[in-house]
Scaffold this active site. Structure first.
Site, PDB file in Angstrom:
ATOM      1  N   ASP A  12       0.815  -1.211   0.000  1.00 48.49           N
ATOM      2  CA  ASP A  12       0.000   0.000   0.000  1.00 48.49           C
ATOM      3  C   ASP A  12       0.855   1.270   0.000  1.00 48.49           C
ATOM      4  O   ASP A  12       1.980   1.265   0.500  1.00 48.49           O
ATOM      5  CB  ASP A  12      -0.900  -0.004   1.247  1.00 48.49           C
ATOM      6  CG  ASP A  12      -2.023   1.009   1.143  1.00 48.49           C
ATOM      7  OD1 ASP A  12      -2.349   1.422   0.014  1.00 48.49           O
ATOM      8  OD2 ASP A  12      -2.572   1.379   2.193  1.00 48.49           O
ATOM      9  N   TRP A  17       2.923   7.909  -2.000  1.00 42.25           N
ATOM     10  CA  TRP A  17       4.369   8.115  -2.124  1.00 42.25           C
ATOM     11  C   TRP A  17       4.656   9.078  -3.268  1.00 42.25           C
ATOM     12  O   TRP A  17       5.456  10.008  -3.137  1.00 42.25           O
ATOM     13  CB  TRP A  17       5.058   6.773  -2.357  1.00 42.25           C
ATOM     14  CG  TRP A  17       6.539   6.853  -2.518  1.00 42.25           C
ATOM     15  CD1 TRP A  17       7.493   6.796  -1.536  1.00 42.25           C
ATOM     16  CD2 TRP A  17       7.266   6.997  -3.752  1.00 42.25           C
ATOM     17  NE1 TRP A  17       8.760   6.899  -2.070  1.00 42.25           N
ATOM     18  CE2 TRP A  17       8.643   7.023  -3.430  1.00 42.25           C
ATOM     19  CE3 TRP A  17       6.894   7.104  -5.084  1.00 42.25           C
ATOM     20  CZ2 TRP A  17       9.634   7.146  -4.410  1.00 42.25           C
ATOM     21  CZ3 TRP A  17       7.877   7.233  -6.057  1.00 42.25           C
ATOM     22  CH2 TRP A  17       9.232   7.255  -5.706  1.00 42.25           C
ATOM     23  N   SER A  57      -6.935  -5.491  -5.838  1.00 44.09           N
ATOM     24  CA  SER A  57      -8.052  -6.064  -5.088  1.00 44.09           C
ATOM     25  C   SER A  57      -9.359  -5.985  -5.867  1.00 44.09           C
ATOM     26  O   SER A  57      -9.475  -5.258  -6.865  1.00 44.09           O
ATOM     27  CB  SER A  57      -8.209  -5.341  -3.749  1.00 44.09           C
ATOM     28  OG  SER A  57      -8.761  -4.046  -3.966  1.00 44.09           O
ATOM     29  N   ASN A  60     -10.409  -2.516  -5.987  1.00 46.65           N
ATOM     30  CA  ASN A  60      -9.657  -1.626  -6.870  1.00 46.65           C
ATOM     31  C   ASN A  60     -10.326  -1.421  -8.232  1.00 46.65           C
ATOM     32  O   ASN A  60      -9.991  -0.477  -8.958  1.00 46.65           O
ATOM     33  CB  ASN A  60      -8.243  -2.153  -7.096  1.00 46.65           C
ATOM     34  CG  ASN A  60      -7.348  -2.012  -5.883  1.00 46.65           C
ATOM     35  OD1 ASN A  60      -6.365  -2.736  -5.733  1.00 46.65           O
ATOM     36  ND2 ASN A  60      -7.669  -1.097  -4.974  1.00 46.65           N
ATOM     37  N   TRP A  61     -11.282  -2.284  -8.577  1.00 44.85           N
ATOM     38  CA  TRP A  61     -12.007  -2.111  -9.837  1.00 44.85           C
ATOM     39  C   TRP A  61     -12.801  -0.800  -9.849  1.00 44.85           C
ATOM     40  O   TRP A  61     -13.230  -0.340 -10.909  1.00 44.85           O
ATOM     41  CB  TRP A  61     -12.955  -3.283 -10.095  1.00 44.85           C
ATOM     42  CG  TRP A  61     -12.275  -4.553 -10.497  1.00 44.85           C
ATOM     43  CD1 TRP A  61     -12.129  -5.689  -9.759  1.00 44.85           C
ATOM     44  CD2 TRP A  61     -11.639  -4.829 -11.758  1.00 44.85           C
ATOM     45  NE1 TRP A  61     -11.436  -6.657 -10.471  1.00 44.85           N
ATOM     46  CE2 TRP A  61     -11.137  -6.150 -11.698  1.00 44.85           C
ATOM     47  CE3 TRP A  61     -11.447  -4.080 -12.923  1.00 44.85           C
ATOM     48  CZ2 TRP A  61     -10.441  -6.735 -12.759  1.00 44.85           C
ATOM     49  CZ3 TRP A  61     -10.765  -4.662 -13.994  1.00 44.85           C
ATOM     50  CH2 TRP A  61     -10.264  -5.973 -13.898  1.00 44.85           C
ATOM     51  N   SER A 179      -7.273  -5.263   5.076  1.00 47.25           N
ATOM     52  CA  SER A 179      -7.769  -4.908   3.738  1.00 47.25           C
ATOM     53  C   SER A 179      -8.247  -6.105   2.916  1.00 47.25           C
ATOM     54  O   SER A 179      -7.991  -6.191   1.719  1.00 47.25           O
ATOM     55  CB  SER A 179      -6.695  -4.126   2.967  1.00 47.25           C
ATOM     56  OG  SER A 179      -6.433  -2.899   3.601  1.00 47.25           O
ATOM     57  N   GLU A 190       1.290 -13.812  12.348  1.00 49.71           N
ATOM     58  CA  GLU A 190       1.813 -12.640  13.031  1.00 49.71           C
ATOM     59  C   GLU A 190       1.618 -11.451  12.089  1.00 49.71           C
ATOM     60  O   GLU A 190       1.703 -11.598  10.866  1.00 49.71           O
ATOM     61  CB  GLU A 190       3.302 -12.818  13.341  1.00 49.71           C
ATOM     62  CG  GLU A 190       3.590 -13.896  14.380  1.00 49.71           C
ATOM     63  CD  GLU A 190       3.052 -13.523  15.751  1.00 49.71           C
ATOM     64  OE1 GLU A 190       3.291 -12.385  16.198  1.00 49.71           O
ATOM     65  OE2 GLU A 190       2.388 -14.372  16.372  1.00 49.71           O
TER      66      GLU A 190
END
Length: 222
Positions: A12, A17, A57, A60-61, A179, A190
């Protein structure tokens, strides 16, 4: 010391960024690919056998069409590179998710890389494309029913896209959530949350995270 066989990463922060640096979002994704390649090298060095990457994902579509098109163009280029390098470096590719939503040409290329590298027994890169964990569990349950099997944990596990428990889930990008990624497989994983945006994740920080994981005590509810 904890053995680390299966590492999952939510990649992500590519757009954030780029925005923070005054770049177009596309450059964030391109830099993310370079980071991904460095992490694959680090996984080989650390003896990790499975690396699962959340590339795209089901949610994301809903992103802008031009952004989706760029992501899949980038994926296509990555697959071309994988054809050249993965077999040479004993790396296997496995795609998971609802691939029926992809363009047939891209699906054919994915299938080609999977077939070409299926004999490789070094690092296995599980690339999640058009993937959602809830959707995976629903599709797995349908497979169980279609096969006339009892609906139980064993049968559902065996019919998932990826029937492999996660040891460590790494979530970068300054968000503390899973997510919808590998929820079933992460039942006893973990979890490590990093504030670093994915394109900025260095090999040094990555290895530090692995070192921290290996010091943790895993009880699995015992």
């Amino acid at each position: 010391m904890n053995d680390l066989k299966h590492l999952a990463i939510v990649m992500d922060g590519n757009r954030r960024w780029a925005k923070a640096k005054g770049f177009l979002a596309k450059l964030g994704y391109s830099q993310g690919v370079k980071t991904m390649q460095k992490l694959m090298e680090a996984c080989v060095e650390e003896g990790i056998s499975n690396l699962s990457l959340f590339a795209f994902s089901t949610e994301n579509w809903n992103r802008p069409k031009d952004e989706i098109e760029f992501i899949f163009e980038l994926l296509d280029r990555c697959l071309n590179e994988a054809l050249e390098k993965f077999e040479k470096n004993n790396v296997r590719l496995r795609a998971i998710g609802d691939l029926t939503r992809l363009d047939q040409t891209l699906r054919d290329k994915i299938a080609l890389v999977e077939e070409t590298t299926k004999h490789c027994n070094g690092l296995c890169v599980n690339l999640a494309i058009s993937y959602g964990a809830k959707d995976e569990i629903i599709r797995a349950t349908r497979r169980v029913i279609e096969k006339g099997l009892e609906i139980n944990e064993k049968n559902i596990s065996e019919n998932l896209d990826l029937p492999l428990d996660v040891d460590l889930m790494l979530r970068v990008g300054n968000a503390k959530r899973l997510s919808n990624f590998l929820l079933w497989q992460c039942a006893y994983a973990e979890i490590y949350f990093s504030e670093t945006l994915f394109p900025g994740l260095t090999k040094r920080e990555f290895k530090k995270i692995i070192k921290e994981y290996r010091k943790r005590e895993r009880t699995f509810g015992r």
